[in-house]
Scaffold this motif. Structure first.
Motif, mmCIF file in Angstrom:
data_model
loop_
_atom_site.group_PDB
_atom_site.id
_atom_site.type_symbol
_atom_site.label_atom_id
_atom_site.label_comp_id
_atom_site.label_asym_id
_atom_site.label_seq_id
_atom_site.Cartn_x
_atom_site.Cartn_y
_atom_site.Cartn_z
ATOM 1 N N ALA A 17 4.890 -5.773 2.211
ATOM 2 C CA ALA A 17 5.698 -4.786 2.942
ATOM 3 C C ALA A 17 5.429 -3.380 2.415
ATOM 4 O O ALA A 17 5.320 -2.422 3.195
ATOM 5 C CB ALA A 17 7.185 -5.125 2.824
ATOM 6 N N ILE A 18 5.312 -3.244 1.105
ATOM 7 C CA ILE A 18 5.024 -1.921 0.524
ATOM 8 C C ILE A 18 3.627 -1.467 0.962
ATOM 9 O O ILE A 18 3.428 -0.317 1.380
ATOM 10 C CB ILE A 18 5.136 -1.976 -1.021
ATOM 11 C CG1 ILE A 18 6.585 -2.251 -1.434
ATOM 12 C CG2 ILE A 18 4.633 -0.664 -1.642
ATOM 13 C CD1 ILE A 18 6.751 -2.648 -2.908
ATOM 14 N N ALA A 19 2.670 -2.376 0.877
ATOM 15 C CA ALA A 19 1.297 -2.034 1.276
ATOM 16 C C ALA A 19 1.260 -1.606 2.746
ATOM 17 O O ALA A 19 0.599 -0.621 3.100
ATOM 18 C CB ALA A 19 0.371 -3.228 1.040
ATOM 19 N N ASP A 20 1.988 -2.341 3.585
ATOM 20 C CA ASP A 20 2.005 -1.997 5.018
ATOM 21 C C ASP A 20 2.675 -0.639 5.251
ATOM 22 O O ASP A 20 2.245 0.132 6.110
ATOM 23 C CB ASP A 20 2.748 -3.077 5.817
ATOM 24 C CG ASP A 20 1.931 -4.368 5.933
ATOM 25 O OD1 ASP A 20 0.735 -4.350 5.576
ATOM 26 O OD2 ASP A 20 2.508 -5.392 6.351
ATOM 27 N N SER A 21 3.728 -0.358 4.483
ATOM 28 C CA SER A 21 4.403 0.938 4.633
ATOM 29 C C SER A 21 3.478 2.087 4.244
ATOM 30 O O SER A 21 3.470 3.136 4.887
ATOM 31 C CB SER A 21 5.665 0.992 3.764
ATOM 32 O OG SER A 21 6.706 0.298 4.390
ATOM 33 N N ILE A 22 2.702 1.872 3.187
ATOM 34 C CA ILE A 22 1.759 2.918 2.781
ATOM 35 C C ILE A 22 0.707 3.112 3.869
ATOM 36 O O ILE A 22 0.420 4.236 4.288
ATOM 37 C CB ILE A 22 1.113 2.567 1.423
ATOM 38 C CG1 ILE A 22 2.162 2.641 0.314
ATOM 39 C CG2 ILE A 22 -0.068 3.488 1.131
ATOM 40 C CD1 ILE A 22 1.687 2.132 -1.036
#
Ligand code: GRF
Length: 205
Positions: A17-22
């Protein structure tokens, strides 16, 4: 560019989720510099490899806590990490580690802290019969699931819920909460008074 380091031990959905947000620009001017697992068989580390992140296993088994933490901290520093995000990292951190990254380590916990710290928080909440649970992103201090709270999101418990369905809805909120919390911390526009983290508005200087 702000460098984020991810520590995980399991599935890795918060990492994703963090990677996708970035990638989607929801966490601007940041990158995941390294993903570290203390467990060789963590599915999250396989995902990190597949997505071509710098992914490392630093096995913790059989190592004294601080010895392992020193290896992990050395790797994070070598990768220029300024914010450490625990994403299902199933290992207590030594006070020494916490002191290496003051107010720079975040954790996500699947309950509304201070209710239900520790393992299997969703099951604990469900069994207790609470009507509202949720998740918490907080700074990590020397105590378990304890540091100042950055973001919380509430989830209503439905009559037809079971532990699994409740945990799944909490997880959806976790993924949103972590992005919000990372932005707050990277922006640095907050102050902590006692346990209270307050956003600094323009007027409050
Ligand atoms: C999440 O429920 C998180 O709150 C807790 O561990 C779980 C990790 O899930 N700390 P995932 O590995 O990010 O999917």
């Amino acid at each position: 560019m702000r460098n984020i380091g991810i520590l995980l031990s399991g599935r890795g959905s918060n990492f994703v989720a963090i990677a996708d947000s970035i990638a989607a620009g929801r966490i601007p001017d940041a990158r995941i510099a390294v993903v570290i697992s203390n467990k060789p068989d963590a599915p999250g580390i396989a995902v990190a490899c597949k997505r071509s992140f710098e992914a490392l296993v630093i096995a913790s088994k059989g190592k004294a806590r601080e010895d392992h933490d020193r290896e992990v901290a050395a790797s994070l520093k070598q990768h220029g990490v300024e914010l450490v995000c625990l994403a299902g990292y199933m290992r207590l951190l030594s006070p020494w580690f916490v002191q290496q990254f003051p107010r720079r380590i975040l954790n996500i916990h699947p309950s509304l802290l201070p209710a239900f710290p520790g393992l299997e928080a969703q099951e604990q909440a469900f069994a207790y019969g609470v009507k509202i649970s949720g998740c918490t992103v907080h700074f990590v201090d020397e105590e378990l699931d304890h540091g100042a709270i950055i973001v919380q999101k509430a989830v209503h418990v439905r009559d037809d819920d079971n532990e699994r369905t409740l945990a799944a809805r909490i997880l959806e909120q976790e993924h949103l909460a972590y992005t919000e919390a990372i932005n707050v911390v990277l922006d640095g526009k907050f102050e902590i008074v006692g346990r209270r983290m307050k956003l600094r508005t323009q007027n409050s200087g």
